[in-house]
Design an enzyme around this catalytic site. Structure first.
Site, mmCIF file in Angstrom:
data_model
loop_
_atom_site.group_PDB
_atom_site.id
_atom_site.type_symbol
_atom_site.label_atom_id
_atom_site.label_comp_id
_atom_site.label_asym_id
_atom_site.label_seq_id
_atom_site.Cartn_x
_atom_site.Cartn_y
_atom_site.Cartn_z
ATOM 1 N N ARG A 1 -42.680 58.033 14.634
ATOM 2 C CA ARG A 1 -44.102 58.389 14.791
ATOM 3 C C ARG A 1 -44.512 58.224 16.254
ATOM 4 O O ARG A 1 -45.241 59.044 16.809
ATOM 5 C CB ARG A 1 -44.974 57.521 13.864
ATOM 6 C CG ARG A 1 -44.867 57.927 12.393
ATOM 7 C CD ARG A 1 -45.870 57.193 11.525
ATOM 8 N NE ARG A 1 -45.493 55.819 11.258
ATOM 9 C CZ ARG A 1 -44.817 55.408 10.179
ATOM 10 N NH1 ARG A 1 -44.465 56.265 9.237
ATOM 11 N NH2 ARG A 1 -44.515 54.137 10.015
ATOM 12 N N PHE B 1 -45.004 66.365 3.729
ATOM 13 C CA PHE B 1 -44.694 65.095 3.059
ATOM 14 C C PHE B 1 -45.377 63.970 3.850
ATOM 15 O O PHE B 1 -44.742 63.015 4.291
ATOM 16 C CB PHE B 1 -43.184 64.861 2.974
ATOM 17 C CG PHE B 1 -42.401 66.012 2.397
ATOM 18 C CD1 PHE B 1 -42.311 66.182 1.019
ATOM 19 C CD2 PHE B 1 -41.777 66.943 3.218
ATOM 20 C CE1 PHE B 1 -41.585 67.246 0.480
ATOM 21 C CE2 PHE B 1 -41.056 68.010 2.694
ATOM 22 C CZ PHE B 1 -40.955 68.165 1.322
ATOM 23 N N ASP C 1 -49.164 66.752 1.036
ATOM 24 C CA ASP C 1 -48.445 65.822 0.162
ATOM 25 C C ASP C 1 -48.832 66.151 -1.274
ATOM 26 O O ASP C 1 -49.895 66.727 -1.513
ATOM 27 C CB ASP C 1 -48.788 64.363 0.488
ATOM 28 C CG ASP C 1 -47.700 63.392 0.043
ATOM 29 O OD1 ASP C 1 -46.898 62.953 0.887
ATOM 30 O OD2 ASP C 1 -47.650 63.074 -1.173
ATOM 31 N N SER C 2 -47.964 65.773 -2.220
ATOM 32 C CA SER C 2 -48.290 66.039 -3.619
ATOM 33 C C SER C 2 -48.955 64.830 -4.277
ATOM 34 O O SER C 2 -49.158 64.819 -5.486
ATOM 35 C CB SER C 2 -47.025 66.433 -4.383
ATOM 36 O OG SER C 2 -46.053 65.430 -4.243
ATOM 37 N N ASP D 1 -40.544 65.370 6.409
ATOM 38 C CA ASP D 1 -40.039 64.038 6.052
ATOM 39 C C ASP D 1 -40.038 63.874 4.536
ATOM 40 O O ASP D 1 -40.824 63.114 3.982
ATOM 41 C CB ASP D 1 -40.928 62.966 6.719
ATOM 42 C CG ASP D 1 -40.396 61.556 6.503
ATOM 43 O OD1 ASP D 1 -39.199 61.415 6.196
ATOM 44 O OD2 ASP D 1 -41.186 60.598 6.644
ATOM 45 N N CYS E 1 -33.679 60.984 4.304
ATOM 46 C CA CYS E 1 -33.517 59.540 4.049
ATOM 47 C C CYS E 1 -32.545 59.323 2.895
ATOM 48 O O CYS E 1 -32.547 58.271 2.266
ATOM 49 C CB CYS E 1 -34.860 58.877 3.779
ATOM 50 S SG CYS E 1 -35.709 59.513 2.329
HETATM 51 N N1 SAH Z 1 -43.824 60.770 6.560
HETATM 52 C C1 SAH Z 1 -44.410 59.741 5.715
HETATM 53 C C2 SAH Z 1 -43.486 59.304 4.596
HETATM 54 C C3 SAH Z 1 -43.073 60.423 3.652
HETATM 55 S S1 SAH Z 1 -42.429 59.862 2.133
HETATM 56 C C4 SAH Z 1 -44.851 58.574 6.598
HETATM 57 O O1 SAH Z 1 -44.650 58.615 7.813
HETATM 58 O O2 SAH Z 1 -45.414 57.615 6.060
HETATM 59 C C5 SAH Z 1 -42.322 61.317 1.194
HETATM 60 C C6 SAH Z 1 -43.650 61.847 0.656
HETATM 61 O O3 SAH Z 1 -43.371 63.088 0.021
HETATM 62 C C7 SAH Z 1 -44.359 61.009 -0.394
HETATM 63 O O4 SAH Z 1 -45.648 60.707 0.067
HETATM 64 C C8 SAH Z 1 -44.439 61.912 -1.650
HETATM 65 O O5 SAH Z 1 -45.681 61.794 -2.324
HETATM 66 C C9 SAH Z 1 -44.289 63.276 -1.058
HETATM 67 N N2 SAH Z 1 -43.700 64.323 -1.909
HETATM 68 C C10 SAH Z 1 -42.626 64.240 -2.720
HETATM 69 N N3 SAH Z 1 -42.307 65.451 -3.229
HETATM 70 C C11 SAH Z 1 -43.208 66.330 -2.712
HETATM 71 C C12 SAH Z 1 -43.386 67.737 -2.834
HETATM 72 N N4 SAH Z 1 -42.566 68.480 -3.580
HETATM 73 N N5 SAH Z 1 -44.388 68.315 -2.147
HETATM 74 C C13 SAH Z 1 -45.229 67.564 -1.395
HETATM 75 N N6 SAH Z 1 -45.085 66.235 -1.220
HETATM 76 C C14 SAH Z 1 -44.094 65.622 -1.874
#
Ligand code: SAH
Length: 401
Positions: A206, A225, A254-255, A304, A344
């Protein structure tokens, strides 16, 4: 003392100090969940003391390779003290810190994060579960804190035959925290957030994103995400330092609706409530396809995603999913634009991830420079002996102008 006797030749990985014994390596012997067992070679030589996980394919996790070592409360307290002290060796620009990172800290199955005055742990193996109260006491003693919350609701528990458990183990009170990270602040809730509440491992990526935003003065940023908006806040912090917040448009997807609500709150917490920021509660893949149809492009994109491949067995399907979003992401990148793309998944190595992004580029008809490689922040260490510990890898791709 129970013994696990290995099949001929199966002692080699332990001689290289690899910390796991797979069920397929065992000729005979077993133990109760979390029981300390002696691991020996086919010809009866001592190899290690380990905690037994009878329900798991990872049948035993090594505590010590020293035959003279007793596995007791004093031993575990020593490991905890070393892990906490090691954090002083890293430059951590935050008061949200991973204090124990499982195998890398000699404490397999144990994850402990500190958020301000509260410790939050995941006990993910039968061994960590069995020694829970000893570990909790040792962690509180090593940190001088008194509040300890358990978030043992990760999927890895099932593979160990353990049920999910959450709640206060010591102390009580509010579960919300605001942590300081680099130049910004982020709120989280240890009871309802993902994992222990937050993704501390992306802290330094970040920060890199903030630096890029400052240097490049991004105008159209897409954070896929986004969870609670960490990369969006970082981009805004960088843009603010360049006096370039005005005119910038930030889209975060995000979902999870609660995560998006907190993302919005996190922008306000940093004084960015006036920024042109949109939060979309949707599937990333579908959103990227829609943006393509609409002919949109972006100067900076973060991808991510969650762990698509929790183990090597899922790698193939996961590879397709990674390729798909990276293909879409690369297509949406303006010439000269920058993509931060992550995996990850422990089951996808750095080489394979690079290949996946390469073939996504070919399908997208987009070439780019890999200007940097990114990884987990140093309080999520990987050790020389355990390369599998490298779970988070990231590439910074700059689309050729
Ligand atoms: N980049 C973030 C962490 C991401 S973790 C940070 O810096 O804090 C992954 C995220 O993806 C989660 O919040 C989860 O809710 C979301 N997610 C999972 N599957 C998804 C999808 N199909 N579409 C959108 N978001 C999704």
């Amino acid at each position: 003392m129970k013994t696990l006797k290995l099949r001929p030749g199966k002692e080699r990985s332990l001689q290289r100090r690899h910390p796991w014994v797979f069920d397929s390596a065992i000729e005979k012997g077993n133990g109760d969940p979390g029981e300390t067992v002696r691991v020996e070679s086919h010809d009866g030589r001592f190899l290690a003391w380990a905690s037994c996980s009878p329900a798991s394919k990872i049948r035993a996790r090594i505590w010590s390779f020293d035959e003279a070592q007793r596995i007791d409360a004093a031993f575990l307290a020593g490991r905890v003290q070393r892990a906490v002290a090691a954090r002083g060796l890293f430059e951590l620009q935050s008061d949200g810190v991973r204090l124990v990172h499982g195998e890398a800290d000699g404490l397999p199955g144990l994850i402990v994060d500190r958020y301000g005055d509260t410790l939050v742990a995941q006990f993910l193996s039968a061994g960590a579960e069995r020694w829970k109260s000893v570990l909790v006491d040792a962690l509180l003693a090593a940190t001088g804190l008194s509040r300890f919350y358990e978030r043992s609701d990760a999927s890895g528990r099932e593979r160990e035959g353990l049920k999910p458990v959450t709640g206060w183990l010591r102390g009580d009170g509010a579960t919300e925290h605001v942590i300081r990270e680099h130049g910004w602040r982020l709120s989280l809730d240890v009871a309802t957030g993902h994992k222990t509440g937050f993704y501390l491992d992306q802290r330094d990526s970040r920060q890199r994103f903030a630096e890029m935003a400052r240097h490049r003065r991004f105008r159209r940023v897409l954070n896929c995400f986004c969870y609670t908006g960490g990369f969006t806040v970082a981009a805004l912090a960088g843009l603010k330092a360049a006096d370039a917040v005005e005119g910038a448009e930030l889209t975060s997807i995000d979902s999870s609706l609660p995560a998006l609500e907190r993302a919005r709150a996190n922008l306000a917490l940093n004084g960015f409530e006036g920024a042109k920021a949109q939060f979309i509660d949707a599937d990333v893949n579908a959103s990227l396809r829609r943006f393509l149809d609409e002919g949109r492009t972006f100067d900076a994109i973060v991808l991510d995603p969650p762990k698509f491949a929790p183990t090597v067995a899922h790698a193939e399907r996961a590879a397709r999913a990674y390729k798909d979003i990276n293909r879409l992401g690369l297509k949406l990148l303006a010439p000269g634009g920058v993509l931060l793309t992550f995996s990850c998944s422990g089951g996808i190595g750095a080489d394979l991830f690079h290949k996946i992004v390469a073939s996504a580029g070919i399908d997208a008809g987009v070439d780019g420079f890999i200007s940097e490689r990114l990884g987990a922040a140093p309080d999520h260490p990987m050790t020389i002996e355990f390369p599998e510990g490298e779970y988070l890898k990231g590439l910074v791709v700059v689309r050729k102008p």
